[in-house]
Motif scaffolding. Structure first.
Motif, PDB file in Angstrom:
ATOM      1  N   MET A  43       0.634  -0.816   0.340  1.00  0.00           N
ATOM      2  CA  MET A  43       0.272   0.355   0.357  1.00  0.00           C
ATOM      3  C   MET A  43       1.305   1.473   0.134  1.00  0.00           C
ATOM      4  O   MET A  43       1.670   1.107   0.372  1.00  0.00           O
ATOM      5  CB  MET A  43      -1.047   0.302   1.186  1.00  0.00           C
ATOM      6  CG  MET A  43      -2.181   0.676   0.976  1.00  0.00           C
ATOM      7  SD  MET A  43      -3.072   1.197   2.912  1.00  0.00           S
ATOM      8  CE  MET A  43      -4.572   0.130   1.839  1.00  0.00           C
ATOM      9  N   ASN A  44       0.302   2.562  -0.960  1.00  0.00           N
ATOM     10  CA  ASN A  44       1.215   3.369  -0.625  1.00  0.00           C
ATOM     11  C   ASN A  44       1.439   4.298   1.087  1.00  0.00           C
ATOM     12  O   ASN A  44       0.073   4.356   1.760  1.00  0.00           O
ATOM     13  CB  ASN A  44       0.428   4.606  -2.091  1.00  0.00           C
ATOM     14  CG  ASN A  44       1.197   6.145  -2.247  1.00  0.00           C
ATOM     15  OD1 ASN A  44       2.052   5.757  -1.306  1.00  0.00           O
ATOM     16  ND2 ASN A  44       0.419   6.273  -2.810  1.00  0.00           N
ATOM     17  N   PRO A  45       2.266   4.677   1.831  1.00  0.00           N
ATOM     18  CA  PRO A  45       2.039   5.200   2.396  1.00  0.00           C
ATOM     19  C   PRO A  45       2.048   6.199   2.710  1.00  0.00           C
ATOM     20  O   PRO A  45       1.295   6.567   4.091  1.00  0.00           O
ATOM     21  CB  PRO A  45       4.322   5.376   2.909  1.00  0.00           C
ATOM     22  CG  PRO A  45       4.836   5.099   1.303  1.00  0.00           C
ATOM     23  CD  PRO A  45       3.441   3.796   0.544  1.00  0.00           C
ATOM     24  N   ASP A  46       1.500   6.906   1.467  1.00  0.00           N
ATOM     25  CA  ASP A  46       0.879   8.860   1.426  1.00  0.00           C
ATOM     26  C   ASP A  46      -0.433   8.288   1.364  1.00  0.00           C
ATOM     27  O   ASP A  46      -0.972   8.984   2.701  1.00  0.00           O
ATOM     28  CB  ASP A  46       1.537   9.026   0.329  1.00  0.00           C
ATOM     29  CG  ASP A  46       0.894  10.810   0.078  1.00  0.00           C
ATOM     30  OD1 ASP A  46       0.807  11.522   1.484  1.00  0.00           O
ATOM     31  OD2 ASP A  46       0.116  11.222  -0.237  1.00  0.00           O
ATOM     32  N   GLU A  91      -1.955   5.376   3.881  1.00  0.00           N
ATOM     33  CA  GLU A  91      -2.105   4.904   4.354  1.00  0.00           C
ATOM     34  C   GLU A  91      -2.033   6.222   5.931  1.00  0.00           C
ATOM     35  O   GLU A  91      -2.659   6.393   6.876  1.00  0.00           O
ATOM     36  CB  GLU A  91      -0.940   3.959   4.641  1.00  0.00           C
ATOM     37  CG  GLU A  91      -1.295   3.254   6.353  1.00  0.00           C
ATOM     38  CD  GLU A  91      -2.395   2.958   6.439  1.00  0.00           C
ATOM     39  OE1 GLU A  91      -3.000   2.397   7.642  1.00  0.00           O
ATOM     40  OE2 GLU A  91      -2.759   1.831   5.791  1.00  0.00           O
ATOM     41  N   THR A  92      -1.428   7.315   5.104  1.00  0.00           N
ATOM     42  CA  THR A  92      -0.893   8.601   6.520  1.00  0.00           C
ATOM     43  C   THR A  92      -2.231   9.164   6.711  1.00  0.00           C
ATOM     44  O   THR A  92      -2.948   9.722   7.502  1.00  0.00           O
ATOM     45  CB  THR A  92       0.273   9.024   5.790  1.00  0.00           C
ATOM     46  OG1 THR A  92       1.284   8.190   6.349  1.00  0.00           O
ATOM     47  CG2 THR A  92       0.977  10.426   7.461  1.00  0.00           C
ATOM     48  N   ARG A  93      -3.035   9.833   5.156  1.00  0.00           N
ATOM     49  CA  ARG A  93      -4.377   9.925   4.968  1.00  0.00           C
ATOM     50  C   ARG A  93      -5.129   9.450   5.860  1.00  0.00           C
ATOM     51  O   ARG A  93      -6.446  10.316   6.168  1.00  0.00           O
ATOM     52  CB  ARG A  93      -3.866  10.112   3.466  1.00  0.00           C
ATOM     53  CG  ARG A  93      -3.729  11.661   2.835  1.00  0.00           C
ATOM     54  CD  ARG A  93      -3.674  11.655   0.947  1.00  0.00           C
ATOM     55  NE  ARG A  93      -3.004  11.935   0.725  1.00  0.00           N
ATOM     56  CZ  ARG A  93      -2.896  11.125  -0.942  1.00  0.00           C
ATOM     57  NH1 ARG A  93      -4.483  11.274  -0.932  1.00  0.00           N
ATOM     58  NH2 ARG A  93      -2.171  10.929  -1.888  1.00  0.00           N
ATOM     59  N   ARG A 108      -4.962   7.625   8.275  1.00  0.00           N
ATOM     60  CA  ARG A 108      -5.299   7.280   9.468  1.00  0.00           C
ATOM     61  C   ARG A 108      -5.519   8.471  10.493  1.00  0.00           C
ATOM     62  O   ARG A 108      -5.932   9.491  11.101  1.00  0.00           O
ATOM     63  CB  ARG A 108      -2.936   7.134   9.997  1.00  0.00           C
ATOM     64  CG  ARG A 108      -3.163   5.714  10.178  1.00  0.00           C
ATOM     65  CD  ARG A 108      -2.054   5.483  11.121  1.00  0.00           C
ATOM     66  NE  ARG A 108      -0.925   4.691   9.789  1.00  0.00           N
ATOM     67  CZ  ARG A 108       0.654   5.151   9.675  1.00  0.00           C
ATOM     68  NH1 ARG A 108       1.138   6.085  10.560  1.00  0.00           N
ATOM     69  NH2 ARG A 108       0.735   3.954   8.883  1.00  0.00           N
ATOM     70  N   LEU A 109      -4.355   9.738   9.415  1.00  0.00           N
ATOM     71  CA  LEU A 109      -4.941  11.179   9.724  1.00  0.00           C
ATOM     72  C   LEU A 109      -6.866  11.907  10.169  1.00  0.00           C
ATOM     73  O   LEU A 109      -7.236  12.361  10.436  1.00  0.00           O
ATOM     74  CB  LEU A 109      -4.643  12.212   8.737  1.00  0.00           C
ATOM     75  CG  LEU A 109      -4.727  13.769   8.904  1.00  0.00           C
ATOM     76  CD1 LEU A 109      -4.313  14.179  10.456  1.00  0.00           C
ATOM     77  CD2 LEU A 109      -3.793  15.132   7.785  1.00  0.00           C
ATOM     78  N   ALA A 110      -7.242  10.934   8.283  1.00  0.00           N
ATOM     79  CA  ALA A 110      -8.699  11.478   8.123  1.00  0.00           C
ATOM     80  C   ALA A 110      -9.466   9.906   9.881  1.00  0.00           C
ATOM     81  O   ALA A 110     -10.318  10.714  10.240  1.00  0.00           O
ATOM     82  CB  ALA A 110      -9.339  10.162   7.139  1.00  0.00           C
ATOM     83  N   ALA A 111      -8.983   9.172  10.488  1.00  0.00           N
ATOM     84  CA  ALA A 111      -9.951   8.583  11.178  1.00  0.00           C
ATOM     85  C   ALA A 111      -9.127   9.094  12.054  1.00  0.00           C
ATOM     86  O   ALA A 111     -10.611   9.081  13.318  1.00  0.00           O
ATOM     87  CB  ALA A 111      -9.180   6.613  11.157  1.00  0.00           C
ATOM     88  N   ALA A 112      -8.134   9.794  13.047  1.00  0.00           N
ATOM     89  CA  ALA A 112      -7.773  10.593  13.613  1.00  0.00           C
ATOM     90  C   ALA A 112      -8.970  11.478  13.932  1.00  0.00           C
ATOM     91  O   ALA A 112      -9.423  12.426  14.914  1.00  0.00           O
ATOM     92  CB  ALA A 112      -6.849  10.957  13.258  1.00  0.00           C
TER      93      ALA A 112
END
Length: 111
Positions: free
Chosen positions: A1-4, A6-8, A10-14
């Motif tokens: 999976m693309n790390p960028d 995955e970061t987005r 996690r940010l949306a979930a937070a």
């Protein structure tokens, strides 16, 4: 999976978790405030009933006021009252056109 990506995610979930927590806190505060106001109102009413100051029951006696007036004053007051009543009755005996139009119900077209 693309790390960028995955970061987005996690940010949306937070952000969603933070918004849900804010909603939960606001709802809790509103519920506690409402319950507090309701309880305070009932404590006030209950305290008034316990102390015997129930306004609905009263004290069982009728209050009367003594009316002392001179004949001239009461006669002129009676004339003024009768004059005002007859003037009001003559003004309100027949409805005006505006009152008749305002009293008619509005109808709508059904298509």
């Amino acid at each position: 999976m693309n790390p960028d990506l995955e970061t987005r995610r996690r940010l949306a979930a937070a952000r969603l978790a933070s918004a849900r927590e804010r909603v939960r806190v606001i709802r809790r505060r509103v519920a506690i405030g409402t319950a507090s106001v309701f309880t305070a109102a009932w404590v006030g009413v209950f305290g008034q009933l316990i102390s015997g100051q129930d306004p609905a029951l009263g004290d069982g006696t009728k209050s009367t006021t003594a009316r002392v007036s001179t004949t001239a004053h009461s006669t002129s007051a009676a004339r003024a009252t009768a004059s005002a009543a007859s003037t009001t009755a003559s003004r309100t005996s027949a409805p005006t056109a505006q009152q008749t139009v305002a009293a008619t119900p509005l109808t709508t077209r059904s298509s």
